[in-house]
Design a protein around this motif. Structure first.
Motif, PDB file in Angstrom:
ATOM      1  N   ALA A  55       0.857  -1.188   0.000  1.00 35.71           N
ATOM      2  CA  ALA A  55       0.000   0.000   0.000  1.00 35.71           C
ATOM      3  C   ALA A  55       0.891   1.236   0.000  1.00 35.71           C
ATOM      4  CB  ALA A  55      -0.918   0.014   1.224  1.00 35.71           C
ATOM      5  N   SER A  56       0.391   2.330  -0.552  1.00 36.04           N
ATOM      6  CA  SER A  56       1.192   3.549  -0.612  1.00 36.04           C
ATOM      7  C   SER A  56       0.321   4.782  -0.457  1.00 36.04           C
ATOM      8  CB  SER A  56       1.965   3.629  -1.941  1.00 36.04           C
ATOM      9  OG  SER A  56       1.080   3.760  -3.029  1.00 36.04           O
ATOM     10  N   VAL A  57       0.951   5.864  -0.021  1.00 34.39           N
ATOM     11  CA  VAL A  57       0.308   7.176   0.047  1.00 34.39           C
ATOM     12  C   VAL A  57       1.266   8.188  -0.568  1.00 34.39           C
ATOM     13  CG1 VAL A  57       1.177   7.549   2.396  1.00 34.39           C
ATOM     14  CG2 VAL A  57      -0.757   8.900   1.548  1.00 34.39           C
ATOM     15  N   THR A  58       0.726   9.097  -1.392  1.00 38.47           N
ATOM     16  CA  THR A  58       1.526  10.090  -2.111  1.00 38.47           C
ATOM     17  C   THR A  58       0.965  11.479  -1.855  1.00 38.47           C
ATOM     18  OG1 THR A  58       2.094   8.527  -3.871  1.00 38.47           O
ATOM     19  CG2 THR A  58       2.307  10.857  -4.387  1.00 38.47           C
ATOM     20  N   LEU A  59       1.855  12.432  -1.583  1.00 35.11           N
ATOM     21  CA  LEU A  59       1.433  13.808  -1.347  1.00 35.11           C
ATOM     22  C   LEU A  59       2.346  14.753  -2.116  1.00 35.11           C
ATOM     23  CD1 LEU A  59      -0.464  15.747   0.180  1.00 35.11           C
ATOM     24  CD2 LEU A  59       1.257  15.819   2.009  1.00 35.11           C
ATOM     25  N   PRO A  60       1.785  15.561  -3.046  1.00 33.89           N
ATOM     26  CA  PRO A  60       2.602  16.542  -3.779  1.00 33.89           C
ATOM     27  C   PRO A  60       2.557  17.923  -3.122  1.00 33.89           C
ATOM     28  CG  PRO A  60       0.474  16.332  -4.838  1.00 33.89           C
ATOM     29  CD  PRO A  60       0.447  15.421  -3.622  1.00 33.89           C
ATOM     30  N   PHE A  61       3.667  18.640  -3.199  1.00 34.64           N
ATOM     31  CA  PHE A  61       3.719  20.043  -2.821  1.00 34.64           C
ATOM     32  C   PHE A  61       4.015  20.820  -4.087  1.00 34.64           C
ATOM     33  CE2 PHE A  61       5.863  23.926  -1.416  1.00 34.64           C
ATOM     34  CZ  PHE A  61       4.954  24.388  -0.463  1.00 34.64           C
ATOM     35  N   TYR A  75       1.757  30.600  -6.089  1.00 37.64           N
ATOM     36  CA  TYR A  75       1.406  29.974  -4.809  1.00 37.64           C
ATOM     37  C   TYR A  75       2.289  28.774  -4.552  1.00 37.64           C
ATOM     38  CZ  TYR A  75      -1.237  26.521  -7.561  1.00 37.64           C
ATOM     39  OH  TYR A  75      -1.599  25.544  -8.452  1.00 37.64           O
ATOM     40  N   ARG A  76       2.372  28.423  -3.282  1.00 34.27           N
ATOM     41  CA  ARG A  76       3.040  27.197  -2.824  1.00 34.27           C
ATOM     42  C   ARG A  76       2.057  26.485  -1.903  1.00 34.27           C
ATOM     43  NH1 ARG A  76       7.234  31.158  -2.409  1.00 34.27           N
ATOM     44  NH2 ARG A  76       8.950  30.759  -3.883  1.00 34.27           N
ATOM     45  N   GLN A  77       1.531  25.365  -2.386  1.00 30.35           N
ATOM     46  CA  GLN A  77       0.468  24.672  -1.666  1.00 30.35           C
ATOM     47  C   GLN A  77       0.599  23.161  -1.855  1.00 30.35           C
ATOM     48  OE1 GLN A  77      -2.075  26.028   0.164  1.00 30.35           O
ATOM     49  NE2 GLN A  77      -1.500  28.162  -0.202  1.00 30.35           N
ATOM     50  N   PHE A  78       0.050  22.403  -0.912  1.00 28.35           N
ATOM     51  CA  PHE A  78      -0.077  20.967  -1.098  1.00 28.35           C
ATOM     52  C   PHE A  78      -1.192  20.675  -2.097  1.00 28.35           C
ATOM     53  CE2 PHE A  78       2.062  20.964   3.044  1.00 28.35           C
ATOM     54  CZ  PHE A  78       3.052  20.013   2.804  1.00 28.35           C
ATOM     55  N   GLY A  79      -0.979  19.648  -2.901  1.00 28.41           N
ATOM     56  CA  GLY A  79      -1.989  19.232  -3.866  1.00 28.41           C
ATOM     57  C   GLY A  79      -2.817  18.069  -3.352  1.00 28.41           C
TER      58      GLY A  79
END
Length: 319
Positions: free
Chosen positions: A104-110, A128-132
């Motif tokens: 299983a995996s989790v992915t978070l882009p900034f 802007y600089r934000q999490f996606g």
């Protein structure tokens, strides 16, 4: 020695190819067309335990295109036109494998994005600089055939793209950015993929094929992102004891965005990219890698900004 796709994947490939050839309203003309960096899927590491991947991606879109053609400056409306978008993304992925079959995996882009265009003859810009939007997925894989010369593995991914990114980013004058430029889509998406990889021992060569789909499930605040489908083909071969050469062909198509806040006439398209790269082992548990993605074919609906190239640099470790 022969190389055969399993029947289920061959049928899926034929289905996708037919869709790609006949549909004219989808792709990456105005978004990332990313290379495949799922090292677990490609067979780099399959053991039980934790793996982490950290990747930097950059894309500068400053070439207006309509269909397959560049838009000439003389044809542009000086009072309203897109200028450029520069997108930088830092993508973090954490993966856990219970055994050689399940993970299983989790992915978070900034996201760091700068966009400029001219509206009513006045320049407008956003930065802007934000999490996606985060992604969570589950993978199952199994050996489909194993001999002295070849090893073939097939697998399936299923997951969700979650509405974690903001959709209300404004610039210094208080103007709301277009929904397609926002760090988040606002909706939930179903993520599906199927893959097959094969290692050919006499040639020290690995190859893979993967079918991908990102299917938005709902409309939120008058916007629903276009459906995305993709086909990745890849080769890898050791060049030295530590360096591996990589080559991918990445095909994508993206449907038109929908809803009152969307711009369906200027969204979606289809594309083909060639992506050479290398991977370097820097420690027994760690590798670094890099890809450059070069467009072979681009078709966009309406007028959209496109890029001459994109690149990705990353590192992966297991612990």
């Amino acid at each position: 020695m022969t190389m055969r796709l399993p029947r289920w994947l061959a049928l899926a490939a034929v289905t996708f190819t037919a869709a790609y050839a006949t549909q004219a309203q989808a792709s990456c003309g105005a978004s990332f067309c990313l290379v495949n960096t799922d090292w677990g899927m490609q067979g780099a590491w399959q053991e039980k335990g934790w793996r982490a991947d950290f990747r930097y991606e950059q894309l500068l879109q400053n070439r207006l295109r309509s269909g397959t053609d560049a838009v000439l400056a003389s044809a542009l409306d000086p009072s309203h036109r897109e200028t450029e978008s520069l997108t930088r993304r830092w993508v973090s992925t954490l993966d856990y494998g219970w055994d050689e079959h399940w993970s299983a995996s989790v992915t978070l882009p900034f996201i760091d994005r700068e966009h400029r265009h001219i509206e009513d003859s006045a320049p407008a810009s956003w930065h802007y600089r934000q999490f996606g939007d985060a992604k969570v997925s589950l993978r199952y894989q199994t050996n489909l055939h194993d001999s002295d010369e070849t090893l073939g593995v097939g697998g399936l991914h299923a997951g969700l793209k979650l509405p974690s990114g903001r959709t209300g980013v404004r610039n210094s004058t208080g103007t709301l950015a277009e929904r397609a430029l926002q760090p988040g889509s606002g909706g939930t998406g179903l993520l599906l993929s199927a893959y097959y990889r094969q290692f050919i021992a006499p040639l020290q060569l690995s190859w893979f094929v993967q079918l991908n789909a990102d299917l938005p499930l709902n409309t939120v605040d008058g916007f629903k992102a276009g459906r995305q489908t993709g086909l990745d083909l890849g080769l890898s071969r050791p060049l030295t004891s530590r360096i591996t050469g990589l080559l991918q062909l990445n095909l994508q198509q993206r449907g038109r965005d929908a809803g009152a806040q969307a711009e369906p006439e200027a969204s979606g398209g289809r594309s083909a990219f060639l992506s050479p790269g290398i991977s370097v082992s820097v420690a027994p548990q760690t590798r670094v890698y890099g890809f450059v993605q070069l467009p072979l074919y681009q078709y966009v609906n309406g007028q959209q900004l496109t890029a001459r190239y994109a690149f990705a640099l990353g590192a992966q470790t297991r612990f």
